[in-house]
Design an enzyme around this catalytic site. Sequence first.
Site, PDB file in Angstrom:
ATOM      1  N   GLY A   1      17.026  -0.360  15.728  1.00  0.00           N
ATOM      2  CA  GLY A   1      17.353  -0.945  14.207  1.00  0.00           C
ATOM      3  C   GLY A   1      17.554  -2.452  14.389  1.00  0.00           C
TER       4      GLY A   1
ATOM      5  N   ALA B   1       0.886  -1.345   0.079  1.00  0.00           N
ATOM      6  CA  ALA B   1       0.063   0.160  -0.014  1.00  0.00           C
ATOM      7  C   ALA B   1       0.916   1.232  -0.171  1.00  0.00           C
ATOM      8  CB  ALA B   1      -0.986   0.027   1.329  1.00  0.00           C
TER       9      ALA B   1
ATOM     10  N   LYS C   1      11.635   5.542  22.252  1.00  0.00           N
ATOM     11  CA  LYS C   1      12.266   4.266  22.397  1.00  0.00           C
ATOM     12  C   LYS C   1      12.218   3.890  23.982  1.00  0.00           C
ATOM     13  CE  LYS C   1      14.595   4.659  18.145  1.00  0.00           C
ATOM     14  NZ  LYS C   1      15.848   5.319  17.477  1.00  0.00           N
TER      15      LYS C   1
ATOM     16  N   GLU D   1      10.470  -5.402  16.812  1.00  0.00           N
ATOM     17  CA  GLU D   1      12.010  -5.660  16.994  1.00  0.00           C
ATOM     18  C   GLU D   1      12.671  -4.199  16.364  1.00  0.00           C
ATOM     19  OE1 GLU D   1      14.094  -8.005  18.744  1.00  0.00           O
ATOM     20  OE2 GLU D   1      14.905  -6.105  18.850  1.00  0.00           O
TER      21      GLU D   1
END
Lengths: 428, 428
Positions: free
Chosen positions: B131, B42, B202, B126
């Site tokens: 990263g 998409a 994070k 994850e």
Amino acid sequence: MAMKVALLGCGVVGSEVVRLVNEQSGELAARIGTPIEIGGIAVRRLDRDRGVDPALLTTDATALVTRPDIDVVVEVIGGIEPARSLMLAAIKAGKSVVTANKALLAEDGQTLQAAARDAGVDLYYEASVAGAIPLLRPLRDSLAGDRVNRVLGIVNGTTNYVLDRMDSLGAGFTESLEEAQALGYAEADPTADVEGFDAAAKAAILARLAFHTQRVTAADVHREGITGVSAADIASARAMGCVVKLLAICQRSEDGESVGVRVHPVMLPVEHPLASVKEAYNAVFVEAESAGRLMFYGAGAGGTPTASAVLGDIVAVTRNRLANTSVGEGAHDTGLPVHDMGQTITSYHVALDVADRPGVLSKVAEIFADHGVSIKNVRQEGTGDDAQLVLVSHPAPDSALSGTVEELSVHPMVRDVASVMRVETFQE
Amino acid sequence: MAMKVALLGCGVVGSEVVRLVNEQSGELAARIGTPIEIGGIAVRRLDRDRGVDPALLTTDATALVTRPDIDVVVEVIGGIEPARSLMLAAIKAGKSVVTANKALLAEDGQTLQAAARDAGVDLYYEASVAGAIPLLRPLRDSLAGDRVNRVLGIVNGTTNYVLDRMDSLGAGFTESLEEAQALGYAEADPTADVEGFDAAAKAAILARLAFHTQRVTAADVHREGITGVSAADIASARAMGCVVKLLAICQRSEDGESVGVRVHPVMLPVEHPLASVKEAYNAVFVEAESAGRLMFYGAGAGGTPTASAVLGDIVAVTRNRLANTSVGEGAHDTGLPVHDMGQTITSYHVALDVADRPGVLSKVAEIFADHGVSIKNVRQEGTGDDAQLVLVSHPAPDSALSGTVEELSVHPMVRDVASVMRVETFQE
């Protein structure tokens, strides 16, 4: 319905597993949705106080691992037998198995894995390599969609401690080893550590996981320990901006058709993340095609850290059991064979005691060239009869490099080969 | 039966996911037992060349995520909406979801997790923190049987690059940021990075996983960026044997009854493993009760590393699907609340420009004492009108420390508060 654990062995790690399960029972039960209980502990002798409930102890390990109420068997006795037979009996009886047994996994992991797969149970062994460092699960799961090209690991704390002392204090090998023994970092018989046997077993396990090949066993690992590392080697490394580390190296060949697995001392640039791993810590550096460079660092041994890894595996088994499944490693085997050390591409650092006469360097360079080895840099230290030529080669097959050193060692112009060690480079 | 992936978004990460799936299809299929295929992508506009098969593209994301043949939806568009609605629609339709969306997870991860649990599907993320570094899975699985007390992370590559340049070159903040922008390490609008918003999201995700508490959102994270870090701060840190790092810190309170989550610059001793994390690399340092100190290091951003993490999650979903299960995080919530920054125990480094007159130190020390803050060490630099007092406090509640600085800043004997920064200590 509690998850019942049978423990094989109640030494340093086993007794810590019992303590952690008991101390954290409430927290663990809340976290995973069911309590974990120690159902029994197999020991060799009942007459020793282990600080655990004596009613749990038994000397009949076979009966314990097949007891109907046991869900998972934790093996922390080590060694090949009776560990293997007991784990196979447990698996056959439908129990999942958690083990820290690197020697057995490195020698015959394939048998255990096949049995677990056939029985539809879990076989987890996070504690077998690098203690508490979560390493095997990330390699198996997180990097499952990536391609690992190389693994470099400091996987033996004893040797790292000894080398670190030699480097930081300028001490010799024997002296540093004695200090490590006095502090409990090295055993009375340090052979398994200092000769690289322990690291070689872990290297085999890492290679199997990293390259998805069942073919690697401890016997396939090229192994050199640290007993030959001298204060002069450490000083020579330092002069090049390097430290000496005992590394386990698992590497895919250039053509991707085979793997090399080896354990030996390496001169490593101080900029390399592994170079700053001090004392008895462990760390594993992974180079993957997409993920790039990764490092995992932590305590590689010790009862409590190892027990933490065992407990993590027990929790994983419990979660799978609650979900009524076992999420294994898959039966896929790339079958990648292991190539000889001679075919492995490495670089050498060679220090030669020579007479400082015209023509020596030219002769030495000729010997390198004859073996097809190109020289990256050379420097002369000292003069006259004390002259030393220090050479670092470009990467070449290890057989060509060892052949070069062999020829140099018997050449009349070379008084002594003062130091030979492989070198790893590092580009930030 | 292939595993069909629907991709939401086809930017830097999305196009890398497509490339990796296509390039490694044979290897992946062999490894996990079934092929992985991209079933549709998409995008907002069809008229851009993305290097992918145009037949896969659609602008109707809602239709794509509910398409019957789709097994797993990978969301890499970022932002809160329409990402959230699309993921919830996918989950409701029985699809597992893999996402790299830290902003959404930090703001409303609870909604997504509850929906996934109710639908019995997987929700993996994850790639949302650090990263390619396998970090969330180890925290969730490998350390599931342990108790995490503290997490210290360098989780933003841009700010680490800028601070590293300031430290290694003595450059100023603006200059270093411009260099980072020129090299593509920082965006044209660097606010999200340099003001700590990215790191705060994070930090919230890490705190939720580490402490098993759903209560933490990005809004609970105390956040200070690096725009106030001066060359003088860096020099001051260096004089103490420290480097300056922007850290995400998640910490259990002393009594274990609450958690503190914060992002701010920290003076960190060079011996700390995080201190040697250079350039745009990320690393997360975990202190667990049994496992001890662990560190995870690697590339924290970039299309290919992030795609590697996404692919690892897709493989995990596939393995679960083949085992006909979803192995989730469990519904358990410790419910640990987040305490204020003022209650967090920290240490301060304070540099004061003062007139070098008798009684200044005594007055300054009195102000520290009035706030109940004990001084660890103090040194005077320069003399006469150029004198600077540099003080490091013992740990104290942050409110007491900030109160001390506030009073100092308006005291007539203090010409200027030249530098204030929190300090972390490290014992090897």
